[in-house]
Enzyme design. Structure first.
Site, PDB file in Angstrom:
ATOM      1  N   PRO A 621     121.660  20.970 -55.671  1.00  0.00           N
ATOM      2  CA  PRO A 621     121.262  21.994 -54.698  1.00  0.00           C
ATOM      3  C   PRO A 621     119.911  22.633 -55.003  1.00  0.00           C
ATOM      4  CG  PRO A 621     123.560  22.268 -55.337  1.00  0.00           C
ATOM      5  CD  PRO A 621     122.985  21.226 -56.250  1.00  0.00           C
ATOM      6  N   LYS A 690     122.403  10.670 -47.960  1.00  0.00           N
ATOM      7  CA  LYS A 690     121.718  10.153 -46.772  1.00  0.00           C
ATOM      8  C   LYS A 690     120.204  10.249 -46.874  1.00  0.00           C
ATOM      9  CE  LYS A 690     123.618  10.994 -42.745  1.00  0.00           C
ATOM     10  NZ  LYS A 690     124.308  11.592 -41.586  1.00  0.00           N
ATOM     11  N   GLU A 694     112.591  13.554 -46.129  1.00  0.00           N
ATOM     12  CA  GLU A 694     111.864  13.441 -44.857  1.00  0.00           C
ATOM     13  C   GLU A 694     112.455  14.347 -43.780  1.00  0.00           C
ATOM     14  OE1 GLU A 694     109.381  11.291 -45.333  1.00  0.00           O
ATOM     15  OE2 GLU A 694     110.240  10.406 -47.141  1.00  0.00           O
TER      16      GLU A 694
END
Length: 727
Positions: A621, A690, A694
């Site tokens: 995180p 995933k 970007e």
């Protein structure tokens, strides 16, 4: 009980090295006997070199050689599809002919014993040209073969739509402008070449140098342990890398070549400029019926650069009729390259701005319009989504940002001289993956080493790989060392496209799983082990020990196991190869922005931003927040500041410096917050990620642009949004 590393907000394992200056970047490696190279750039944008006079330069003390097309050897320049130069293109062949293809093209290089001598001598090299008029704008008629897509009959559907809109958007060229300049040190030892390079793909640079010099790939070693930011600029080997290696071979000395900040603007790539025309049709209640996309982008005259600008318009919203045409205009410029959120960042700005315009036209809340057009499966491929939680992103974002306090009427909220606006946008990016390997070694001290060729340009790859390995082996983070950035290590895909964690992380997981099973098999088969005879499936790892599941007292440490069996180490090679999938895989975001616009001066200030992400499993995180905040900061730059300006007379970039090419600074950055939806995507990869680097960028510029419209009532369809556009 072992504390899990994955999911914990841990600090970077390489943080101390970086803040104390002990992390070694490309130009900082101590290579004995190094000399210095400085490139001489072309002073015209198109034409031929008619003469080069290097006599004054060669007469200076310390100057060893001046290399140009007049005395450079012919290089092999074998085809190399793996070097990230666009398929079917011919990359620039440095010093191989007299042609000048763009302003700033390398036309010579000076090598000297000191940097100062090389810099001075480079200014003394006189180059004569037969100049021609360069073409630098997107208005020309000549284009490369267009890429097209169609489903349904968009023209017929537009003709019968209850609501029709037509808009043309423009985006400026953007440059990466990472903190570390591009740099290469090259050294030959016989026919073997070693380079220390700023690169996001050590294996790609290795293959390109082998192809250029016509030598086996195994004869090239590329080293890049730390990269000081890149954002895509290091995804291929640029001409300066070849020049450094050529200069080292010609002088017989190790050569260091560092691009000046000015040279980064024409010596490496950039996000190309676009002109993007959209026509859309919808029903009065907001259901999208059709959309057409006519796209023009710049590319170089010698390479046909393409990026993935089409998928967003095909899959982000449900509509039966779509037509797309993507043309690249060959210009007298250097070749563009991928920049953070390539393709999707550009298209998300256009599509999400168009959706906001439609919402205003229909009198609908922008979130509600998006909800009404949310697809059940991928409209382009008809594949089910592996995960798609955009609706949840909208719900969480609206609640946390206070969207219900937004007055829908533009120019309705003020704070003194400031007009206040709120905007939002969706963002999307492919879940990319590539074949990767990782070597894992556990030594007799109970410490593990993980090795992979991947770079780390700043997202925290050293840390995240260490977290995965620590949990898989049941070790404390301090007992795991991660080594990256060397072509002698197991190969990996490019460190870009948000694919590193999914690809290399999965290879690390596989290697550690194999090694743990190897250790378990050794223990359960050893009559002297407390684990002898236990079913292998009932043995787990934790706190540096192997023990029976549910009974931590029955087990032993790795050190005890290896010592008793006279093993110095255990070693495995992990791998990951993505297979064919029946799913459509993307990461998503909903970005919310609040802006203030000075009603007299047109100045735009960001007051706060929020990003909500469906990005699968979050390994770290703390690193994720770093990525999200960085993505939002970059999006502020794209929306309000960044714009490369080219002089059409000669192709010169007139703001090739950080004084005139504006990027966000602390004063431009407000309170930024990121939220990650819980969950993972096991269809994408074994560790359920995933990709995040970007998608955190892709929805930012349109959210800001939509907020500016809401604040002012004026729609600006060109990035960056400048004060003069709002006056």
């Amino acid at each position: 009980m072992s504390r899990r590393a994955v999911g914990a907000p841990l600090s970077r394992v390489d943080g101390r090295l970086k803040v104390t200056g002990r992390a070694t970047y490309a130009a900082e490696h101590d290579v004995k006997g190094v000399v210095y190279a400085v490139i001489v750039d072309s002073g015209i944008g198109r034409g031929r070199i008619t003469g080069i006079d290097a006599r004054d330069a060669l007469a200076r003390s310390g100057v060893l050689k001046v290399i140009s097309h007049l005395n450079a050897p012919k290089l092999a320049y074998r085809p190399n599809a793996g070097s990230n130069n666009p398929e079917g293109s011919e990359r620039l062949h440095v010093f191989q002919d007299d042609r000048v293809r763009f302003f700033g093209q390398p036309v010579a290089v000076v090598v000297a014993t000191t940097l100062e001598a090389a810099q001075h001598a480079a200014r003394l090299v006189e180059v004569r040209y037969a100049a021609e008029k360069p073409t630098t704008g997107l208005a020309g008629d000549r284009t490369n073969k267009p890429v097209t897509y169609a489903r349904g009959d968009a023209e017929q559907a537009l003709g019968s739509a209850e609501v029709r809109m037509e808009m043309t958007y423009r985006t400026a060229r953007n440059h990466h402008n990472a903190m570390e300049p591009h740099a290469t040190i090259a050294r030959w030892n016989g026919h073997r070449l070693t380079v220390w390079d700023k690169t996001q793909w050590v294996n790609g640079t290795q293959e390109e140098l082998a192809a250029v010099f016509g030598i086996p790939k195994e004869s090239v070693c590329v080293i890049s342990p730390f990269v000081g930011g890149a954002f895509g600029s290091g995804l291929r080997a640029w001409p300066h890398v070849t020049i450094a290696a050529l200069a080292a071979r010609e002088t017989g000395r190790p050569v260091k070549l560092v691009l000046a900040r000015r040279q980064q603007y024409f010596g490496t790539g950039y996000r190309p400029a676009y002109v993007y025309k959209v026509r859309l049709g919808s029903a009065r209640q907001g259901r999208l019926i059709a959309m057409t996309h006519d796209i023009r982008a710049e590319t170089s005259s010698y390479e046909d650069f393409q990026e993935g600008v089409l998928p967003t318009g095909q899959m982000l919203y449900s509509m039966p009729n779509v037509a797309q045409t993507y043309e690249r205009v060959p210009l007298d410029v250097n070749t563009p390259l991928y920049m953070r959120g390539p393709g999707h960042a550009t298209t998300s700005y256009i599509v999400e701005s168009a959706m906001d315009e439609l919402a205003h036209e229909l009198g609908l809340d922008p979130i509600e319009l998006r909800r009404r057009n949310e697809p059940d499966d991928d409209p382009a491929t008809r594949r089910p989504f592996s995960t798609r939680r955009l609706r949840e992103c909208y719900t969480v974002g609206a609640r946390e940002f206070g969207w219900d306090r937004r007055n829908p009427k533009p120019r309705s909220t003020r704070d003194g001289d400031w007009l206040i606006g709120m905007g939002m946008a969706a963002g999307v990016y492919d879940t990319n993956r590539g074949a990767a390997q990782a070597r894992v070694r556990l030594d007799a001290r109970g410490s593990a080493v993980v090795e992979a060729a991947s770079s780390d340009m700043g997202p925290g790859t050293y840390t995240s790989m260490t977290q995965v390995a620590a949990d898989a082996l049941g070790l404390d983070m301090r007992a795991v060392t991660c080594r990256l950035g060397d072509s002698i290590m197991p190969p990996t895909p490019p460190h870009g496209g948000s694919m590193t964690m999914a690809s290399v992380g999965s290879a690390v997981q596989d290697g550690c799983d194999k090694l743990r099973r190897q250790a378990v098999a050794l223990a359960v088969g050893d009559e002297r082990s407390p684990l002898h005879g236990v079913d292998a499936g009932d043995v787990v790892a934790g706190d540096g020990r192997l023990h029976v599941k549910g009974d931590p007292t029955r087990g032993e440490t790795y050190q005890q196991l290896l010592a008793r069996n006279n093993r110095t180490h255990l070693e495995t090679l992990g791998s990951f190869t993505p297979g064919e999938s029946r799913f459509s895989m993307y990461a998503y975001n909903a970005t919310f922005a609040e802006v203030a616009v000075d009603h007299r001066l047109g100045l735009v200030r960001i007051r706060r931003m929020l990003g909500v992400y469906d990005a699968g499993r979050i390994i770290s995180p703390k690193l994720a927040d770093s990525q999200a905040i960085g993505g939002m900061v970059g999006g502020i730059g794209a929306a309000l500041l960044e714009h490369t300006v080219t002089d059409p007379r000669d192709g010169r970039i007139v703001n090739a410096n950080l004084a005139d090419y504006l990027v966000p600074v602390n004063a431009d950055v407000p309170s930024l917050r990121a939220i990650y939806l819980d969950g993972d995507d096991r269809e994408a990869d074994p560790i359920g990620v995933k990709g995040l680097g970007e998608v955190v960028f892709t929805g930012v510029a349109p959210a800001i642009a939509n907020a500016v419209f809401h604040a002012t009532g004026r729609r600006v369809r060109e990035l960056p949004i400048t004060a003069e556009a709002l006056l």
